[in-house]
Design an enzyme around this catalytic site. Structure first.
Site, PDB file in Angstrom:
ATOM      1  N   LYS A 191     -36.006  62.433  25.218  1.00  0.00           N
ATOM      2  CA  LYS A 191     -35.177  63.579  24.800  1.00  0.00           C
ATOM      3  C   LYS A 191     -33.875  63.067  24.192  1.00  0.00           C
ATOM      4  O   LYS A 191     -33.255  62.145  24.742  1.00  0.00           O
ATOM      5  CB  LYS A 191     -34.899  64.450  26.034  1.00  0.00           C
ATOM      6  CG  LYS A 191     -34.169  65.750  25.744  1.00  0.00           C
ATOM      7  CD  LYS A 191     -34.034  66.566  27.027  1.00  0.00           C
ATOM      8  CE  LYS A 191     -33.412  67.933  26.807  1.00  0.00           C
ATOM      9  NZ  LYS A 191     -33.356  68.731  28.036  1.00  0.00           N
ATOM     10  N   SER A 246     -35.025  73.438  27.585  1.00  0.00           N
ATOM     11  CA  SER A 246     -34.523  72.790  26.393  1.00  0.00           C
ATOM     12  C   SER A 246     -35.304  71.542  25.970  1.00  0.00           C
ATOM     13  O   SER A 246     -35.149  71.088  24.844  1.00  0.00           O
ATOM     14  CB  SER A 246     -33.058  72.397  26.619  1.00  0.00           C
ATOM     15  OG  SER A 246     -32.955  71.476  27.685  1.00  0.00           O
ATOM     16  N   SER A 255     -35.435  73.063  32.377  1.00  0.00           N
ATOM     17  CA  SER A 255     -35.772  72.522  31.053  1.00  0.00           C
ATOM     18  C   SER A 255     -36.877  71.482  30.997  1.00  0.00           C
ATOM     19  O   SER A 255     -37.298  71.109  29.907  1.00  0.00           O
ATOM     20  CB  SER A 255     -34.524  71.954  30.390  1.00  0.00           C
ATOM     21  OG  SER A 255     -33.769  73.005  29.864  1.00  0.00           O
TER      22      SER A 255
HETATM   23  N1  GLN Z   1     -32.550  77.545  30.258  1.00  0.00           N
HETATM   24  C1  GLN Z   1     -31.507  76.989  31.065  1.00  0.00           C
HETATM   25  C2  GLN Z   1     -30.198  77.048  30.309  1.00  0.00           C
HETATM   26  O1  GLN Z   1     -30.195  77.447  29.175  1.00  0.00           O
HETATM   27  C3  GLN Z   1     -31.851  75.621  31.506  1.00  0.00           C
HETATM   28  C4  GLN Z   1     -31.449  74.542  30.581  1.00  0.00           C
HETATM   29  C5  GLN Z   1     -31.740  73.192  31.134  1.00  0.00           C
HETATM   30  O2  GLN Z   1     -32.423  73.034  32.150  1.00  0.00           O
HETATM   31  N2  GLN Z   1     -31.210  72.189  30.460  1.00  0.00           N
HETATM   32  O3  GLN Z   1     -29.170  76.704  30.826  1.00  0.00           O
END
Ligand code: GLN
Length: 490
Positions: free
Chosen positions: A78, A153, A177
């Site tokens: 990532k 994400s 994410s």
């Molecule tokens: N969807 C969550 C957010 O937007 C989780 C994001 C993540 O785990 N990086 O904060």
């Protein structure tokens, strides 16, 4: 052997036995990436030196050297993790040209185990999002249906693994994410216990919640990758000083007689779509047939998880993102024609240009809840409710090996469907954020498909540092379900 259809663990064995070279494996995944990345947009950057590094490993191997745990395996990372000499963007214009002078501990450890970084995968900007639509580099498409999101994400990592553009990938999980995109793309994703994996060199979003973890095609591959990246690190004071177990060797699928908790709140009517429910129920019945005992448990405060998460995560983000000021690194607005009147304007113009809409929204929410006058009512209260939530989770886990339930309320949604409604997007995270707030390990295991042919995962949540249970139950499910279909993209 068809390289693209072979699991990471098996590829590793073939490399060890000399059946295939690291170079052949790496070029097969690079070829596949070339074929599909234009459409899927899973990678932001490809490592130009991947083939050369594979070649070097082949040389060492031929000379009789035993390669490390991940010897010769190309892995997608990532683009939130710093990689020395390879551009690291965090999916943001702010860092679009940033080439870090150092590497994250996770990628260092991968390097020590002789893995190759294949490339850096797309993500929501600074990992803020659930759909991969907030990336400065454009949305990622779901390989199962390219009109749909891959989740976020870590959507680029998920799409890359699902479309066999990498045998495995690293994601990060602050509020879901790793698990949510894994569920949306039919792969295995693990969010380790907070502290299991060092956060050093990972672009910080919300430091008390962030954890990196593996995303892979099967449970064993995920366990192997987690073994390689875990452990105490002097550079991260929150990394736990505990030995890293040998999860792969210890996998025991004999789950008969063990007790699993079902969170009552997750199974209420309407908590998930009927399609998801069907798949979740099917896995539940499989585990029952294997002799697992189920017990109803409750985390009454679970309905506070999303609001508290979005208070704590945005507060920490507003503080973590203060470092992007255009002075030392990253984007800087152009002041040639209209110079800045003062330093505040210098920052303001740089940040206004460098950050996208969602990131700005979060910085504002976070700065608000941390501001004097509102701190007690918002941030401080959220921290107290977080402690309560953690306590309730631990009580729920007393007397059972883990909690079983859904990862997401629905299958992958359409690109564009939710991006204009942040609240709806945030509510997506109802089943995943609790795990991060309580620091517990969680895993998404592919469990079936909707009637439209979209993947659905189930979630296993364990006690702190008891990832072994996740691997044992995950493997038991995988063995029974035998979901070895390959994505339509191939
Ligand atoms: N969807 C969550 C957010 O937007 C989780 C994001 C993540 O785990 N990086 O904060």
């Amino acid at each position: 052997m068809e390289i693209l259809k072979t699991s990471m663990t098996e590829l590793k064995q073939h490399i060890d036995n000399g059946d295939v070279s690291c170079e052949a494996v790496t070029s097969a995944f690079l070829e596949q990436t070339k074929k599909h990345n234009t459409e899927l947009n899973a990678y932001i950057t490809i490592n130009e030196n991947a083939i050369e590094q594979a070649h070097e490993l082949d040389k060492r191997h031929k000379a009789g050297e035993k390669l490390g745990k991940l010897g010769g395996i190309p892995i997608a990372v990532k683009d939130l993790l710093c990689t020395r000499g390879i551009r690291t963007t965090a999916g943001s214009k702010m860092l679009h040209n940033f080439v870090p002078p150092y590497s994250s501990t996770v990628t260092e450890k991968m390097d020590e185990e002789d893995a190759i970084v294949l490339g850096k995968t797309n993500l929501d900007e600074f990992a803020m999002g659930s759909s991969n639509e907030t990336s400065y580099f454009g949305p990622v498409k779901n390989p199962w249906d390219t009109t749909r999101v891959p989740g976020g994400s870590s959507g680029g990592s998920a799409a890359a693994v699902a479309a066999r553009m990498a045998p495995a990938a690293i994601g990060t999980d602050t509020g879901g994410s790793i698990r949510q995109p894994s569920s949306f793309t039919g792969i295995v994703g693990v969010k380790p216990t907070y502290g299991r994996v060092s956060r050093f060199g990972i672009t910080a979003f919300a430091s008390s919640l962030d954890q990196a973890g593996p995303m892979a095609n099967n449970v064993k591959d995920a366990a192997l990758l987690l073994e390689a990246i875990s452990g105490r690190d002097g550079q991260d004071a929150t990394s736990a000083n505990l030995p890293v177990p040998n999860w792969v060797e210890s996998i025991n699928t004999n789950v008969a007689g063990k007790t699993v908790g079902l969170l009552k709140e997750c199974f209420e009517d309407g908590a998930m779509t009927d399609e998801v429910r069907k798949v979740v129920d099917n896995s539940l019945n499989i585990l029952k047939d294997l002799g697992v005992k189920f017990k109803e448990v409750s985390v009454p405060a679970i309905d506070t998880a999303v609001p508290i998460y979005y208070l704590i995560a945005t507060s920490e983000a507003s503080s973590n993102l203060a470092r992007y000021d255009g002075v030392r690194f990253g984007h800087r607005a152009n002041f040639d024609e209209i110079p800045a009147e003062n330093i505040a304007e210098f920052y303001a113009r740089t940040r206004a240009e460098g950050f996208g809409e969602e990131v700005k929204r979060r910085i504002m929410m976070g700065a608000f809840s941390l501001s004097s006058g509102y701190y007690d009512a918002y941030y401080d209260k959220a921290c107290r409710v977080r402690a309560l939530l953690r306590k309730q989770y631990l009580e729920a886990l007393e007397g059972c090996e883990l909690l079983f339930g859904p990862v997401t309320t629905s299958t992958a949604f359409k690109i564009g469907e939710r991006i204009d409604d942040p609240i709806e997007m945030y509510n997506n995270d109802i089943f995943t954020t609790g795990c991060n707030l309580a620091g517990l390990p969680g895993m998404s295991v592919p469990a079936g498909f909707s009637s439209e042919g979209l993947p659905v995962g189930v979630q296993l949540i364990g006690r702190h540092f008891e990832e072994q249970n996740l691997f044992d139950f995950g493997q038991a499910l995988e063995d029974e379900l035998k979901l070895s279909e390959v994505p339509s993209v191939l």
